[in-house]
Design a protein around this motif. Structure first.
Motif, PDB file in Angstrom:
ATOM      1  N   TYR A 101       0.723  -1.338  -0.003  1.00 49.62           N
ATOM      2  CA  TYR A 101      -0.035  -0.017  -0.174  1.00 49.62           C
ATOM      3  C   TYR A 101       0.957   1.269   0.020  1.00 49.62           C
ATOM      4  CZ  TYR A 101      -3.777   3.318   1.522  1.00 49.62           C
ATOM      5  OH  TYR A 101      -4.514   4.236   1.829  1.00 49.62           O
ATOM      6  N   ASN A 104       3.173   1.387  -2.928  1.00 48.63           N
ATOM      7  CA  ASN A 104       2.254   2.051  -4.394  1.00 48.63           C
ATOM      8  C   ASN A 104       1.972   3.574  -4.118  1.00 48.63           C
ATOM      9  OD1 ASN A 104       1.659   0.152  -5.835  1.00 48.63           O
ATOM     10  ND2 ASN A 104       0.194  -0.911  -4.330  1.00 48.63           N
ATOM     11  N   LEU A 105       1.794   4.187  -2.810  1.00 54.53           N
ATOM     12  CA  LEU A 105       1.448   5.569  -2.804  1.00 54.53           C
ATOM     13  C   LEU A 105       2.685   6.208  -2.771  1.00 54.53           C
ATOM     14  CD1 LEU A 105      -1.107   5.661   0.587  1.00 54.53           C
ATOM     15  CD2 LEU A 105      -1.706   5.695  -2.130  1.00 54.53           C
TER      16      LEU A 105
ATOM     17  N   LEU B   2      -4.460  -2.838  -3.154  1.00 52.00           N
ATOM     18  CA  LEU B   2      -3.850  -1.851  -2.471  1.00 52.00           C
ATOM     19  C   LEU B   2      -3.089  -0.865  -3.052  1.00 52.00           C
ATOM     20  CD1 LEU B   2      -2.930  -4.187   0.460  1.00 52.00           C
ATOM     21  CD2 LEU B   2      -4.479  -2.379   0.634  1.00 52.00           C
ATOM     22  N   HIS B   3      -3.776  -0.431  -4.340  1.00 54.57           N
ATOM     23  CA  HIS B   3      -3.025   0.447  -5.351  1.00 54.57           C
ATOM     24  C   HIS B   3      -3.147   1.996  -4.848  1.00 54.57           C
ATOM     25  CE1 HIS B   3      -1.418  -2.438  -8.210  1.00 54.57           C
ATOM     26  NE2 HIS B   3      -2.661  -2.853  -7.933  1.00 54.57           N
ATOM     27  N   ASP B   4      -4.149   2.325  -4.263  1.00 57.67           N
ATOM     28  CA  ASP B   4      -4.482   3.607  -4.009  1.00 57.67           C
ATOM     29  C   ASP B   4      -5.504   3.700  -2.732  1.00 57.67           C
ATOM     30  OD1 ASP B   4      -6.880   3.378  -5.164  1.00 57.67           O
ATOM     31  OD2 ASP B   4      -6.287   3.674  -7.019  1.00 57.67           O
ATOM     32  N   VAL B   5      -5.684   4.985  -2.313  1.00 55.86           N
ATOM     33  CA  VAL B   5      -6.524   5.061  -1.244  1.00 55.86           C
ATOM     34  C   VAL B   5      -7.810   4.735  -1.583  1.00 55.86           C
ATOM     35  CG1 VAL B   5      -7.619   7.106   0.631  1.00 55.86           C
ATOM     36  CG2 VAL B   5      -5.128   7.151  -0.482  1.00 55.86           C
ATOM     37  N   LYS B   8      -8.058   0.990  -1.582  1.00 51.59           N
ATOM     38  CA  LYS B   8      -7.622   0.252  -0.162  1.00 51.59           C
ATOM     39  C   LYS B   8      -8.814   0.599   0.738  1.00 51.59           C
ATOM     40  CE  LYS B   8      -5.682   0.482   4.095  1.00 51.59           C
ATOM     41  NZ  LYS B   8      -6.581   1.193   4.838  1.00 51.59           N
ATOM     42  N   TYR B  11     -11.325  -1.968  -0.143  1.00 51.24           N
ATOM     43  CA  TYR B  11     -10.881  -3.419   0.598  1.00 51.24           C
ATOM     44  C   TYR B  11     -10.921  -3.580   1.975  1.00 51.24           C
ATOM     45  CZ  TYR B  11      -7.144  -7.159   1.297  1.00 51.24           C
ATOM     46  OH  TYR B  11      -6.556  -8.013   1.558  1.00 51.24           O
ATOM     47  N   ASP B  12     -10.843  -2.271   2.782  1.00 49.98           N
ATOM     48  CA  ASP B  12     -11.209  -2.387   4.179  1.00 49.98           C
ATOM     49  C   ASP B  12     -12.487  -2.747   4.538  1.00 49.98           C
ATOM     50  OD1 ASP B  12      -8.662  -1.516   5.088  1.00 49.98           O
ATOM     51  OD2 ASP B  12      -9.117   0.624   5.023  1.00 49.98           O
TER      52      ASP B  12
END
Lengths: 303, 266
Positions: A101, A104-105, B2-5, B8, B11-12
């Motif tokens: 995560y 990637n960020l 989990l590539h970006d906010v 994510k 996904y949470d």
């Protein structure tokens, strides 16, 4: 030489009525491992959070890598790795998930460096972080900060919770980072934690930087409590006459005094002229050293 | 994932979202199961007619006929239980977006990356929209599909319209939770403010038709935008959609700007 990697000038930070920082000046140069020391509550975390653009200074100037730490924080973050003082992780995600995560960020994809770092620190990346001990969470935070191979590492009390063996590996990592030309700023409330790695040290007390010293100079000043049980007659004036030795007391044949490291040699030689029953010598808390030297010397008043 | 906010954040919810979906399906199933017995009970309508007008306005939509499928769903599901579920979901999503992470301390980790704070807010807002719209879509599909089993026939187009308005209702309060959380970092406040305003908005809308001094306020209530035009019978009101969308957009912008400018608590 370019601008300092970290540059603070007249930085104050107020939270409501309390003034956490009262005019901090600080320069950290490229390639340095810089220790930021001070007792708890002195404002270390506040300073580091200003550098990371998490908070904005009330007055003054905060620059990181020549960039304004608040206005250009996204550019700064690209080049800085940060370990917060109170490491909080996503409890349901594994270490690997965190690496993915945050990798990637940061635009790193899945950094292979992270795997190597985790191996060196003996950290299992597969477990969800809620199952990790405090020390292991701290290791993961270090991996996450180091994996982007940043130019500057900002570490808030990074070695708390690490066992001695891991601490040695951590110090080796810092040394490698610095050998590559990277800069480190790490905070601590005890000198012994940073003295093995830091080249230069600033001491913060009640929101002010009261001293910036080369490590060796600081070590020479570090106060020791010396206690010697002596037999036979003892003349207190002899001890008081030694330069740097202070607070000499004699009770029931036990001589107590405080002495900076630089005065230990003449002090012990004088002690050795007596018949010694017992001797202890302990390093004082950093705060005590600095109260003794800087507050007493008419330096900035410590509140 | 989990590539970006945004991804994510979605996904949470991999564990909680199925639970929300199950809740929606169960609520619909409950009302659908009651339908055959309600339909054969004309006295239910008499009961409603005998209720004081104030109560009828609060808890039911005025003028709805319990013995028709549309009236039944309007009174039973769309006037209370449906909005409650969707509001709870949206407010939870909005408050956990920034204030939740700040409360748990994980925001420091996220803000140490080069991701702009405004991007974080926008990504989390999109995740909230996706989740809320998904939940309402499921509610609509479940209504039509489960209803067909017991001859609870509903016009598909109008159900879709009602669900659109329902999603927007949830998103208005969710965006408010996001804005309060992003602006203050206080989790409890970011939940309390939207919940309180939702209750006020609900009451104002319910009584606005009866109490003179409330009448000018009625149109300000998001519940008015949601249901005053009777979407299950009349379809989409684009004016109401416009008002709700504008409210959400403004609140998200406020959230992003306020978050960008403030100190983050340690």
């Amino acid at each position: 030489m370019g601008p300092p990697v970290v540059g603070c000038e007249g930085v104050t930070k107020r939270f409501g009525d309390t003034e956490a920082l009262r005019g901090v000046d600080l320069d950290v140069l490229e390639g340095e491992v810089f220790g930021y020391l001070g007792p708890n509550g002195a404002g270390k975390t506040t300073t580091l959070r200003l550098l990371m653009g998490l908070t904005r200074c009330s007055t003054g100037r905060v620059e990181v890598l020549g960039l304004d730490a608040w206005r250009r924080r996204d550019e700064v973050h690209r080049r800085v790795g940060y370990v917060p003082g109170d490491v909080a992780l996503y409890p349901r995600l594994s270490g690997r998930d965190h690496v993915d995560y945050l990798g990637n960020l940061r635009g790193l994809g899945r950094p292979s460096v992270a795997t190597k770092l985790a191996e060196r620190l003996d950290l299992d990346l597969r477990r969800p972080t809620r199952e990790l001990s405090r020390g292991n969470r701290q290791k993961l935070a270090l991996v996450l900060a180091l994996m982007g191979q940043p130019e500057l590492l900002v570490l808030d009390e990074p070695s708390s919770g690490l066992d001695p063996l891991v601490q040695r590996e951590f110090h080796a990592l810092l040394a490698e980072h610095s050998a590559r030309g990277g800069t480190v700023l790490l905070s601590s409330h005890v000198l012994s934690e940073v003295q093995r790695v830091a080249t230069r040290i600033a001491v913060l007390s009640a929101g002010r930087v009261v001293a910036v010293e080369e490590l060796d100079a600081l070590r020479a000043k570090s106060l020791h409590h010396v206690e010697a049980q002596l037999k036979g007659p003892v003349r207190v004036e002899q001890f008081e006459a030694l330069p740097g030795v202070r607070d000499v007391r004699l009770e029931d044949g036990v001589l107590r005094c405080d002495a900076p490291q630089s005065a230990l040699d003449p002090l012990l030689k004088l002690v050795a002229r007596h018949q010694v029953v017992d001797l202890t010598c302990t390093e004082a808390e950093l705060e005590e050293t600095f109260l003794a030297y800087y507050a007493a010397a008419g330096g900035p008043d410590a509140a | 994932m989990l590539h970006d906010v945004l991804r994510k954040t979605l996904y949470d919810q991999r564990r909680s979202y199925p639970a929300w979906c199950a809740g929606v399906l169960l609520v619909v199933a409950m009302y659908v199961a009651l339908w055959p017995s309600i339909r054969r009970q004309p006295s239910m309508q008499d009961f409603l007619d005998q209720m004081p007008e104030a109560l009828r306005n609060l808890f039911a939509m005025s003028g709805a006929d319990m013995s028709t499928p549309v009236g039944y769903i309007q009174i039973e599901l769309l006037s209370f239980m449906g909005p409650l579920l969707v509001l709870l979901y949206a407010v939870a999503a909005g408050s956990s977006a920034v204030a939740g992470e700040e409360d748990r301390g994980t925001l420091d980790l996220l803000l140490g990356t080069p991701t702009p704070r405004t991007r974080i807010v926008v990504d989390k807002a999109i995740a909230m929209v996706v989740g809320t719209v998904g939940l309402c879509a499921l509610l609509g599909v479940a209504l039509v599909a489960e209803g067909a089993l017991v001859d609870l026939d509903l016009p598909v187009g109008h159900v879709a319209a009602a669900m659109l308005h329902l999603a927007l209702l949830g998103l208005v309060f969710g965006a408010l939770a996001l804005a309060v959380g992003a602006g203050t970092g206080r989790l409890a406040l970011s939940r309390a403010v939207p919940v309180l305003l939702a209750v006020v908005g609900y009451v104002v809308n319910g009584l606005g038709g009866l109490v003179d001094w409330l009448r000018p306020l009625q149109k300000l209530s998001p519940f008015y935008q949601y249901a005053a035009h009777d979407p299950l019978r009349q379809g989409v009101s684009w004016v109401s959609v416009g008002v709700a969308v504008a409210t959400v957009v403004v609140l998200v912008v406020v959230a992003a700007v306020a978050f960008d400018r403030r100190d983050v608590a340690s």
